[in-house]
Design a protein around this motif. Structure first.
Motif, mmCIF file in Angstrom:
data_model
loop_
_atom_site.group_PDB
_atom_site.id
_atom_site.type_symbol
_atom_site.label_atom_id
_atom_site.label_comp_id
_atom_site.label_asym_id
_atom_site.label_seq_id
_atom_site.Cartn_x
_atom_site.Cartn_y
_atom_site.Cartn_z
ATOM 1 N N GLY A 326 69.276 3.536 4.746
ATOM 2 C CA GLY A 326 69.174 2.116 5.016
ATOM 3 C C GLY A 326 70.224 1.259 4.498
ATOM 4 N N TRP A 327 70.608 1.979 3.337
ATOM 5 C CA TRP A 327 71.819 1.108 2.160
ATOM 6 C C TRP A 327 73.232 1.540 2.706
ATOM 7 N N VAL A 328 73.986 0.511 2.904
ATOM 8 C CA VAL A 328 75.460 0.542 3.065
ATOM 9 C C VAL A 328 76.030 1.482 2.244
ATOM 10 N N VAL A 329 76.978 2.349 2.662
ATOM 11 C CA VAL A 329 77.794 3.271 1.784
ATOM 12 C C VAL A 329 79.289 2.941 2.400
ATOM 13 N N SER A 330 80.022 2.611 1.322
ATOM 14 C CA SER A 330 81.398 2.293 1.369
ATOM 15 C C SER A 330 82.255 3.453 2.046
ATOM 16 N N ARG A 331 83.176 3.094 2.608
ATOM 17 C CA ARG A 331 84.399 4.198 2.969
ATOM 18 C C ARG A 331 84.946 4.808 1.757
ATOM 19 N N ALA A 332 85.145 4.299 0.772
ATOM 20 C CA ALA A 332 85.630 5.010 -0.293
ATOM 21 C C ALA A 332 84.555 6.023 -0.998
ATOM 22 N N ASP A 333 83.446 5.692 -0.968
ATOM 23 C CA ASP A 333 82.443 6.736 -1.422
ATOM 24 C C ASP A 333 82.228 7.863 -0.599
ATOM 25 N N LEU A 334 82.261 7.437 0.856
ATOM 26 C CA LEU A 334 81.937 8.572 1.774
ATOM 27 C C LEU A 334 83.325 9.607 1.700
ATOM 28 N N LEU A 335 84.640 8.856 1.252
ATOM 29 C CA LEU A 335 85.512 9.698 1.248
ATOM 30 C C LEU A 335 85.571 10.585 0.108
ATOM 31 N N ARG A 336 84.967 10.040 -0.665
ATOM 32 C CA ARG A 336 84.596 11.183 -1.805
ATOM 33 C C ARG A 336 83.722 12.263 -1.824
ATOM 34 N N ALA A 337 82.956 11.922 -0.757
ATOM 35 C CA ALA A 337 81.710 12.968 -0.487
ATOM 36 C C ALA A 337 82.624 13.932 0.694
ATOM 37 N N ALA A 341 88.898 16.249 1.033
ATOM 38 C CA ALA A 341 89.478 15.000 2.103
ATOM 39 C C ALA A 341 90.569 14.540 0.787
ATOM 40 N N GLY A 342 91.553 13.936 1.666
ATOM 41 C CA GLY A 342 92.810 13.518 0.409
ATOM 42 C C GLY A 342 92.481 11.910 0.242
ATOM 43 N N ARG A 343 93.259 11.202 0.270
ATOM 44 C CA ARG A 343 93.015 9.535 -0.108
ATOM 45 C C ARG A 343 93.087 8.778 0.924
ATOM 46 N N ASP A 344 92.908 9.185 2.284
ATOM 47 C CA ASP A 344 93.170 8.580 3.373
ATOM 48 C C ASP A 344 91.628 8.184 4.116
ATOM 49 N N GLU A 345 91.422 6.909 4.002
ATOM 50 C CA GLU A 345 90.101 6.682 4.645
ATOM 51 C C GLU A 345 89.759 6.912 5.822
ATOM 52 N N HIS A 346 91.048 7.095 6.551
ATOM 53 C CA HIS A 346 91.063 7.269 7.954
ATOM 54 C C HIS A 346 90.245 8.798 8.294
ATOM 55 N N ALA A 347 90.272 9.506 7.270
ATOM 56 C CA ALA A 347 89.455 10.860 7.475
ATOM 57 C C ALA A 347 87.914 10.636 7.780
ATOM 58 N N VAL A 348 87.804 9.340 7.082
ATOM 59 C CA VAL A 348 86.234 9.315 7.098
ATOM 60 C C VAL A 348 85.791 8.707 8.617
ATOM 61 N N GLU A 349 86.815 7.882 9.229
ATOM 62 C CA GLU A 349 86.783 7.555 10.626
ATOM 63 C C GLU A 349 86.362 8.845 11.621
ATOM 64 N N THR A 350 87.347 9.552 11.421
ATOM 65 C CA THR A 350 87.466 10.702 12.244
ATOM 66 C C THR A 350 86.224 11.403 11.893
ATOM 67 N N ALA A 351 85.840 11.848 10.746
ATOM 68 C CA ALA A 351 84.532 12.681 10.606
ATOM 69 C C ALA A 351 83.278 11.914 11.200
ATOM 70 N N MET A 352 83.383 10.578 10.997
ATOM 71 C CA MET A 352 82.088 9.885 11.579
ATOM 72 C C MET A 352 82.043 9.894 12.742
ATOM 73 N N ALA A 353 83.316 9.629 13.646
ATOM 74 C CA ALA A 353 83.325 9.745 15.011
ATOM 75 C C ALA A 353 82.577 11.145 15.707
#
Length: 389
Positions: A326-337, A341-353
């Motif tokens: 229920g808490w918001v997790v930032s893209r930067a934190d998700l990228l670390r998880a 993954a490299g430094r591109d937060e776009h990787a988060v969006e792809t994986a999320m989709a």
């Protein structure tokens, strides 16, 4: 064999206890049997025999011990395992020493460590003098020490490694102890599968590891030390990865490294599998999310009682979101998880989709503009669930 093919048209099959979980198997003996039992309940199995067993007929040590016992009669012979006792008699038959061995065993005090061994002794046409009500080597030891063993020759059919202290206690009381090594444990010919299992333990790619012999447990831990990953392996086995042992003797090498272990009340493969079937699903917290009930397993998610496999990147995101549902997790934190993954937060969006597609219910995860993502936890359901915890 064909009946399960028809079920596919009747909607989702019921989720089995171990669906979505991965289990490592370190056994050499009966590995296939254990693997089949686990797979039947839905687990993915990673086989990594941590030892190999020297086949009996090649075993010069057993031949030498057998010839020695035929030539110099022992006073007492202790049979410890049915499969070992049968293997010994079969090996002796193969060497042409079968009759001589059986004649010798018929003439001595034969002790059996339990009902299974007793069955094997009788199947060979022999009778045991005594066997404990339990399958306890400690009871056998007490009986021998009560009878008095000073100056007596005691032969023990070993099975892998003997219980610590058994031989020492007999020798301290003046017995001559002869080991009959029916199985010898050797390192596996191919260490590759063991290394892959260790990597999976460190990377949390397995949910549990099963151990069915103390030497196999010791061998796996020794290999971790050789590779310099002992601490990482210990941490994983102390936290997320469950170490399950068939019995207390098997657990000793793990306990020596402060790794908690679970074992069934009956030391058999069936109860070992039943224990996993209770423990693994029991460690996942079902969450009420957007009108659905979700349960996060090792490599899959159960959504309203239906199993949905999720790729590793998606599982990593989901775990990060579920740590504080229920808490918001930032893209930067998700990228670390994300794994690798490299430094591109776009990787988060792809994986999320991909994750949303895999879950089959897009509303489970909410996008919070400019801030990140959150699991859409149902607030009213939450209180019922967490008040009782």
């Amino acid at each position: 064999m064909h009946h399960h093919q028809q079920q596919e048209h009747e909607g989702p099959a019921a989720v089995r206890a171990l669906d979505g979980f991965t289990v490592g198997v370190t056994a050499a003996r009966r590995a296939e049997e254990l693997g089949t039992l686990l797979e039947r309940r839905g687990a993915q199995v990673v086989h990594a025999p941590a030892l190999r067993i020297v086949p009996l007929p090649d075993d010069t040590e057993l031949l030498a011990a057998t010839q020695d016992l035929i030539a110099n009669a022992p006073d007492v012979v202790v049979a410890t395992t049915a499969i070992g006792f049968r293997g010994w008699v079969e090996a002796a038959e193969g060497w042409g020493l079968g009759e001589a061995l059986l004649e010798q065993l018929a003439a001595v005090e034969l002790l059996a460590r339990g009902p299974k061994v007793r069955g094997a002794i009788r199947a060979a046409g022999l009778n045991e003098k005594w066997s404990p009500a339990s399958e306890s080597m400690a009871e056998v030891l007490d009986r021998l020490l009560e009878e008095g063993v000073s100056g007596r020759r005691v032969a023990i059919q070993l099975h892998g490694e003997l219980l610590p202290g058994f031989v020492e206690a007999l020798r301290a009381d003046g017995a001559e102890v002869v080991g009959v090594p029916v199985y010898r444990w050797m390192p596996p010919e191919d260490i590759g599968p063991v290394d892959r299992l260790l990597d999976a333990v460190v990377g949390r790619g397995v949910d549990a590891v099963t151990f069915t012999s103390a030497p196999a447990a010791a061998s796996l831990l020794r290999r971790a030390e050789e590779r310099g990953i002992q601490e990482e392996v210990q941490t994983a086995l102390r936290q997320e990865v469950l170490a399950v042992c068939v019995g207390p003797v098997t657990a000793l090498p793990l306990q020596a490294q402060d790794i908690p272990t679970l074992q069934p009340e009956r030391f058999r493969l069936g109860p070992l599998v039943q224990l996993l079937c209770r423990e693994l699903p029991g460690r996942t917290q079902p969450l009420p999310v957007a009108g659905h009930r979700i349960e996060i397993r090792g490599h899959a998610v159960v959504v309203n009682g239906e199993l949905r496999p999720v790729p590793p990147a998606g599982m990593a995101l989901l775990r990060a979101l579920a740590r504080r549902p229920g808490w918001v997790v930032s893209r930067a934190d998700l990228l670390r998880a994300l794994p690798g993954a490299g430094r591109d937060e776009h990787a988060v969006e792809t994986a999320m989709a991909r994750l949303r597609v895999a879950l089959g219910a897009p509303k489970l995860i909410q996008t919070v503009v400019k801030r990140g993502y959150r699991l859409s936890l149902d607030p009213h359901a939450e209180t019922e669930k967490y008040d009782g915890v």
